[in-house]
Design a protein around this motif. Structure first.
Motif, PDB file in Angstrom:
ATOM      1  N   UNK A 105      26.870  45.077  30.440  1.00 20.44           N
ATOM      2  CA  UNK A 105      27.817  44.767  31.411  1.00 20.44           C
ATOM      3  C   UNK A 105      26.575  44.273  33.103  1.00 20.44           C
ATOM      4  N   UNK A 106      25.775  44.819  32.537  1.00 19.22           N
ATOM      5  CA  UNK A 106      24.383  44.804  33.868  1.00 19.22           C
ATOM      6  C   UNK A 106      25.431  44.489  35.132  1.00 19.22           C
ATOM      7  N   UNK A 107      25.852  45.781  35.509  1.00 24.18           N
ATOM      8  CA  UNK A 107      26.227  46.816  37.114  1.00 24.18           C
ATOM      9  C   UNK A 107      25.191  46.284  38.241  1.00 24.18           C
ATOM     10  N   UNK A 108      24.122  46.584  37.949  1.00 22.88           N
ATOM     11  CA  UNK A 108      22.997  46.694  39.305  1.00 22.88           C
ATOM     12  C   UNK A 108      22.915  45.155  39.458  1.00 22.88           C
ATOM     13  N   UNK A 145      24.109  40.326  42.662  1.00 20.74           N
ATOM     14  CA  UNK A 145      25.022  39.554  42.976  1.00 20.74           C
ATOM     15  C   UNK A 145      25.774  38.747  44.209  1.00 20.74           C
ATOM     16  N   UNK A 146      26.511  40.644  43.778  1.00 25.08           N
ATOM     17  CA  UNK A 146      28.068  39.801  45.073  1.00 25.08           C
ATOM     18  C   UNK A 146      27.539  40.294  46.601  1.00 25.08           C
ATOM     19  N   UNK A 177      12.429  41.320  40.696  1.00 24.20           N
ATOM     20  CA  UNK A 177      12.041  40.685  40.939  1.00 24.20           C
ATOM     21  C   UNK A 177      12.819  39.870  41.122  1.00 24.20           C
ATOM     22  N   UNK A 178      14.515  39.683  40.511  1.00 27.06           N
ATOM     23  CA  UNK A 178      15.136  39.009  41.740  1.00 27.06           C
ATOM     24  C   UNK A 178      15.052  39.430  43.020  1.00 27.06           C
ATOM     25  N   UNK A 179      15.136  40.579  43.697  1.00 30.81           N
ATOM     26  CA  UNK A 179      14.913  40.388  45.260  1.00 30.81           C
ATOM     27  C   UNK A 179      13.769  39.755  45.596  1.00 30.81           C
ATOM     28  N   UNK A 180      12.626  40.084  44.610  1.00 28.56           N
ATOM     29  CA  UNK A 180      11.128  38.672  45.312  1.00 28.56           C
ATOM     30  C   UNK A 180      11.788  38.001  45.599  1.00 28.56           C
ATOM     31  N   UNK A 181      11.906  37.330  44.722  1.00 28.59           N
ATOM     32  CA  UNK A 181      12.242  35.876  44.411  1.00 28.59           C
ATOM     33  C   UNK A 181      13.172  35.256  45.061  1.00 28.59           C
TER      34      UNK A 181
END
Length: 265
Positions: A159-162, A167-168, A135-139
């Motif tokens: 730790x939310x690695x993906x 983000x980076x 959903x993030x990539x779509x947004x």
């Protein structure tokens, strides 16, 4: 990439008018310059009171709020953002998030409405919160404005690695809420030992670990002056590569915030 204060004050569940305003005022006077709230928190007015009571200029405060899940239709985005501005007593927002991509969230309605607010200067930055990678990539693809920040639960136990990699890659901020795992970091032996090494608390170690990461910010909630000051002290904790790697290698994964019913469930 735009800069913003990487350590902010979270205000979740701080609904007592005096306590909330005092916490915000105290944080700003201690040195914080980033305050986070949400329509869902029912405390925007008190956050605004604290900002006005502090001896800090409005333009020096990075102020973020979030659209509630029932307020994501195009007309509602506009109307409820105006209501947030009125409650906060400001004429612009530094950052406006979609709180959760559920209920009335429709990328073809919600995101263009955010673009409109951004293009006219009502909001300086667009943010998302609690989005899955897909959903993030779509947004990101749908928005004209860049995604400035994505806010998610993040701490040594999650730790939310993906999402950090995204983000980076996209060059937006990953903003960690619950960054001290609602106090559970105090019972993590690795953080206790690292804290003893640096004369720091486990809470400060958890925050310092997050802030050592590229494109990561943190918004610990605090109400007492003691905790506000203690969290701010994390900025002075200089973890070495060994400390960071030790926390990175922890295999525990515990989510503290339950996801509501959402399109991916």
């Amino acid at each position: 990439m735009s800069e913003f204060p990487r350590l902010g004050l979270g205000t979740y569940r701080n609904t007592d008018p005096d306590a909330c305003a005092t916490a915000v005022e105290t944080a700003l006077e201690v040195g914080y310059r980033h305050v986070d709230t949400a329509q869902m928190y029912d405390n925007e007015q008190y956050v605004g009171d604290g900002i006005r009571e502090a001896d800090v200029a409005r333009d020096d405060v990075f102020l973020a709020t979030k659209l509630d899940t029932g307020n994501l239709g195009a007309a509602d985005v506009r109307e409820t953002t105006d209501a947030s501005l009125e409650r906060l007593g400001v004429d612009y927002l530094d950052l406006l998030y979609v709180h959760w991509p559920i209920d009335t969230y429709d990328p073809d309605e919600t995101l263009p409405a955010l673009d409109d607010l951004h293009s006219e200067g009502t909001i300086r930055h667009v943010g998302l919160s609690n989005f899955t990678p897909d959903l993030l990539e779509d947004a990101i693809e749908t928005l004209d404005a860049p995604v400035f920040a994505h806010q998610v639960e993040m701490h040594p136990l999650l730790q939310q690695e993906e999402l950090h990699e995204l983000a980076v890659e996209d060059d937006h901020w990953l903003v960690a809420y619950c960054p001290v795992a609602r106090g559970e970091v105090a019972d993590i032996p690795e953080l206790v030992e690292i804290g003893e090494k640096h004369d720091a608390t486990p809470y400060q170690v958890s925050l310092a670990w997050l802030l050592a990461k590229e494109n990561v910010a943190a918004i610990p909630k605090a109400t007492s002056k003691q905790h506000i000051v203690e969290n701010y002290g994390a900025l002075d904790v200089d973890l070495d590569a060994e400390d960071i790697a030790r926390i990175d290698e922890m295999e525990r994964e515990e989510r503290l915030v339950d996801f509501p019913e959402a399109p991916w469930n």
